[in-house]
Enzyme design. Structure first.
Site, PDB file in Angstrom:
ATOM      1  N   VAL A 147      12.290 -19.271  12.924  1.00  0.00           N
ATOM      2  CA  VAL A 147      11.195 -19.070  13.868  1.00  0.00           C
ATOM      3  C   VAL A 147      11.670 -18.230  15.048  1.00  0.00           C
ATOM      4  CG1 VAL A 147       9.599 -20.222  15.439  1.00  0.00           C
ATOM      5  CG2 VAL A 147      10.040 -21.203  13.185  1.00  0.00           C
ATOM      6  N   TYR A 148      12.835 -18.582  15.574  1.00  0.00           N
ATOM      7  CA  TYR A 148      13.408 -17.816  16.686  1.00  0.00           C
ATOM      8  C   TYR A 148      13.728 -16.387  16.241  1.00  0.00           C
ATOM      9  CZ  TYR A 148      16.722 -16.379  20.305  1.00  0.00           C
ATOM     10  OH  TYR A 148      17.380 -15.695  21.287  1.00  0.00           O
ATOM     11  N   ALA A 149      14.346 -16.247  15.064  1.00  0.00           N
ATOM     12  CA  ALA A 149      14.708 -14.923  14.560  1.00  0.00           C
ATOM     13  C   ALA A 149      13.474 -14.044  14.380  1.00  0.00           C
ATOM     14  CB  ALA A 149      15.468 -15.059  13.243  1.00  0.00           C
TER      15      ALA A 149
END
Length: 232
Positions: free
Chosen positions: A111-113
Site C-alpha cells: 500500500v505504501y509502495a
C-alpha cells in the site's frame, strides 16, 4: 515561501475556505513541497473521514488535489518549483487502477509502495503538462530518516524498519539535504520531471518510466478528487 502540505489534505480542501485562501491570495510562493505523509504499516486498513484508505489519501490524493488547486498561484511566481517526496519503496509497487483506494489491497508495504509510485508518476505527468510555464516538478527519496513516520505502524516488518531507522537512519538535517537542493540550487532551475536521491539525479525503474501509466493515473485521480487540471 516554502509550503509543506498537511498530511491529510483531501476533499475538504476543494473550497480552500480556511487560512489557505487568505494566505495564498495575499502572497505568491515559489517552492511547493508535498512532504507530509504517512507510512502507517498496519494489520488493518484504516479509512479517513472522506472514506478513503489513509496511506493513499495522505501520500497521493491530498497532495494531488491541493497541487492542482494552487497551480494558478504558482504560475504567478517566477521559476516555481514543485517538490514531491517519494521513496525507493516505489520499486515494490503493484498498482491496480481498479483499487486505487486500496479496498482490496491490504498488504502492509504494498500500500505504501503504491502511493510512492503514484508520487513519481504524478511528478512526471505534471511536469509534462506544465512544460513551458516556468514551473518545474521533481520527486525525491530522502532516505531512511529518523522521524515519527513509523510510530503508528504495526507488525514485524514495521518493527524491523524502526530498528533500521534507529541504527543507521539519517538525522532530519541530513534527510532534508536533497529537498533543500531541489528547492534552491540555481543549477536545477530548469530541471523537471526527474527523481533525486542523496542530492543527485537517479534514473527510475520499471513502471515509474511508463508515461501512459502516468497519464492514466492523473486522469483517474482527477475523477476521484473532483478537480481537473486547469486548461488555461
Amino acid at each position: 515561501m516554502l509550503l509543506e502540505l498537511p498530511g491529510n489534505a483531501y476533499f475538504a480542501t476543494t473550497s480552500l475556505n480556511g487560512n489557505y485562501q487568505k494566505t495564498f491570495s495575499e502572497k505568491t510562493f515559489g517552492r511547493f513541497y508535498t512532504g507530509k505523509g504517512c507510512q502507517a504499516i498496519r494489520r488493518k486498513r484504516k479509512l479517513t473521514e472522506d472514506g478513503c484508505e489513509m496511506v493513499m489519501q495522505s501520500n497521493h490524493f491530498g497532495h494531488f488535489l491541493l497541487t492542482l488547486l494552487l497551480l494558478d498561484l504558482l504560475k504567478k511566481s517566477a521559476h516555481s518549483r514543485i517538490i514531491n517526496v517519494s521513496s525507493e519503496a516505489y520499486q515494490l509497487a503493484n498498482l491496480d487502477f481498479e483499487d486505487l483506494t486500496n479496498e482490496k489491497n491490504s498488504a502492509e508495504i504494498k500500500v505504501y509502495a503504491n502511493s510512492k509510485l503514484c508520487n513519481i508518476l504524478f511528478t512526471k505527468e505534471l511536469a509534462h503538462r506544465l512544460s513551458g510555464t516556468g514551473i518545474t516538478v521533481n520527486a525525491l527519496h530522502p532516505g531512511c530518516v529518523k522521524t515519527d513516520i513509523m510510530n503508528n505502524s504495526e507488525g514485524l516488518f514495521a518493527l524491523m524498519t524502526l530498528f533500521i531507522f534507529a541504527t543507521v537512519g539519517k538525522t532530519i538535517e541530513e534527510g532534508a539535504q536533497t529537498t533543500i537542493r531541489l528547492a534552491v540550487d540555481p543549477e536545477l532551475e530548469k530541471t523537471t520531471g526527474k527523481y533525486f536521491m542523496d542530492c543527485k539525479e537517479k534514473p527510475v525503474k520499471g513502471k515509474a518510466n511508463d508515461m501512459k501509466l502516468a497519464k492514466s493515473l492523473f486522469e483517474i485521480s482527477e475523477k476521484i478528487v473532483g478537480v481537473s487540471f486547469p486548461q488555461t
